[in-house]
Each structure stands twice: as structure tokens, then as C-alpha cells.
Design a protein around this motif. Structure first.
Motif, PDB file in Angstrom:
ATOM      1  N   UNK A  70       0.688  -1.302  -0.316  1.00  0.00           N
ATOM      2  CA  UNK A  70      -0.475  -0.167   0.053  1.00  0.00           C
ATOM      3  C   UNK A  70       0.961   1.445  -0.136  1.00  0.00           C
ATOM      4  N   UNK A  71       2.000   1.534   0.877  1.00  0.00           N
ATOM      5  CA  UNK A  71       2.730   2.319   0.854  1.00  0.00           C
ATOM      6  C   UNK A  71       3.746   2.916  -0.071  1.00  0.00           C
ATOM      7  N   UNK A  72       3.800   1.186  -1.181  1.00  0.00           N
ATOM      8  CA  UNK A  72       4.452   1.233  -2.574  1.00  0.00           C
ATOM      9  C   UNK A  72       3.178   2.439  -3.355  1.00  0.00           C
ATOM     10  N   UNK A  73       2.147   2.058  -3.998  1.00  0.00           N
ATOM     11  CA  UNK A  73       0.698   1.942  -4.447  1.00  0.00           C
ATOM     12  C   UNK A  73       0.691   4.008  -4.066  1.00  0.00           C
ATOM     13  N   UNK A  74       0.345   4.067  -2.768  1.00  0.00           N
ATOM     14  CA  UNK A  74       0.623   5.500  -2.653  1.00  0.00           C
ATOM     15  C   UNK A  74       1.980   6.549  -2.761  1.00  0.00           C
TER      16      UNK A  74
END
Length: 181
Positions: A70-74
Motif C-alpha cells: 500500500x505504501x508503494x501504491x501511495x
């Protein structure tokens, strides 16, 4: 995407990417801290599905993998609103398990955990803002309300036009009856 928005998302997601990767590789260092919280949640998880793994290291790995992805997506601007919500959801148990400052007797440890607890509350606020950010485009609520308002106006306009045309037709019919013929 505006540069400030992009930079802010990268900055906000950085802690989740780094700590997610670190904790995914080495969950053992967090097991003693997380175990009391996971032990309390285990009965609830087993009621949902008996096949859900509830050992502490696996739960830490799952949370870490979720934070990493999710951090990479954000950070990359992909599905930013759902990613921010997911990160907010993972931050709550992380904060409760890792920074229980109210249980510390040592004033230095208590102060340190209180600072990290408040830092995580700030991150949660930032994530909630990121989840609500529509990048200047109208949100679904506005679009739905606007569409409903537009539809009402269209219907009202059609009703007025139909009344006007009906009056014209009545007048034409009345005029046609009066004409000798």
C-alpha cells in the motif's frame, strides 16, 4: 498530478515502505511487543474464519506486507485513496501494539512511546486526508448531487415545455373550432 501532491504522497508513504520491508524480513523483533494485542484479537479472528493464521509472526508479516504494498501504491500514485485507507487501517493495530505508553513505568520509555503514539496519530491524519483527496476533481458525493440537481432541472424544464405546448395546442384547437369550415 501536481508536484506538491506527489512529493507529499512519497513522503507520507516512506515510513510504511521502509518499515514494512524491514518488518517483513525480521518480524521476530516485534513479536514480544505485538503478542499481547494479537492474543486479544485471536478469538475474534478465529470466529471469522478458523483458517486465518493467528500466530504473532505471521500477523506481523501480513501487516508488514500490506504496509509495503500500500505504501508503494501511495508513493507511485496508483489507487492512492484506497491505499491511504489501507495504510490507515494497518496503522491502528501497529500503534496500539507498539506504543502503549500508558503501560510504561520508566519515564524515558513512556515519553518515547508517547511521542511515537502521537506521531502515528499525525500519520493517521495525513492518511485520512490522502484518502479524501480527489486531486481537485469532484468527489462521488458532489457528482451524484450535481447529477440529481441537473436531472431535476431537466425534468422541470421538460414539464414547463410540455405545459406550454399543451396550452398552444388547446388554443390552436379552440381557434380551429371557431373557424367556419
Amino acid at each position: 498530478m501536481k508536484p506538491v501532491r506527489s512529493l507529499a504522497r512519497v513522503m507520507l508513504s516512506g515510513i510504511f515502505v521502509v518499515s514494512g520491508a524491514r518488518n517483513l524480513q525480521n518480524p521476530g523483533r516485534l513479536v514480544p511487543t505485538a503478542k499481547p494485542v494479537i492474543d486479544r484479537v485471536t478469538p475474534l479472528l478465529q470466529n471469522l474464519s478458523p483458517r486465518v493464521p493467528t500466530d504473532t509472526a505471521t500477523m506481523i508479516r501480513a501487516n508488514s506486507a500490506t504496509q509495503l504494498v500500500a505504501g508503494l501504491m501511495l508513493a507511485t500514485g496508483r489507487f492512492t485513496r484506497p491505499a491511504a485507507l489501507v495504510l490507515a487501517g494497518t496503522l491502528v493495530p501497529t500503534t496500539i501494539a507498539g506504543h502503549r505508553f500508558w503501560e510504561n513505568d520508566d519515564p524515558v520509555a513512556r515519553n518515547n512511546n508517547q511521542i511515537h503514539f502521537l506521531k502515528n496519530l499525525g500519520l493517521l491524519g495525513g492518511l485520512l486526508l490522502a484518502a479524501a483527496d480527489t486531486e481537485g476533481k469532484p468527489g462521488l458525493r458532489w457528482r451524484a448531487g450535481h447529477r440529481i440537481g441537473h436531472s431535476r432541472s431537466s425534468v422541470q424544464r421538460a414539464v414547463r415545455t410540455a405545459r406550454r405546448e399543451a396550452k398552444i395546442a388547446v388554443r390552436s384547437a379552440a381557434t380551429a373550432r371557431r373557424l367556419p369550415g
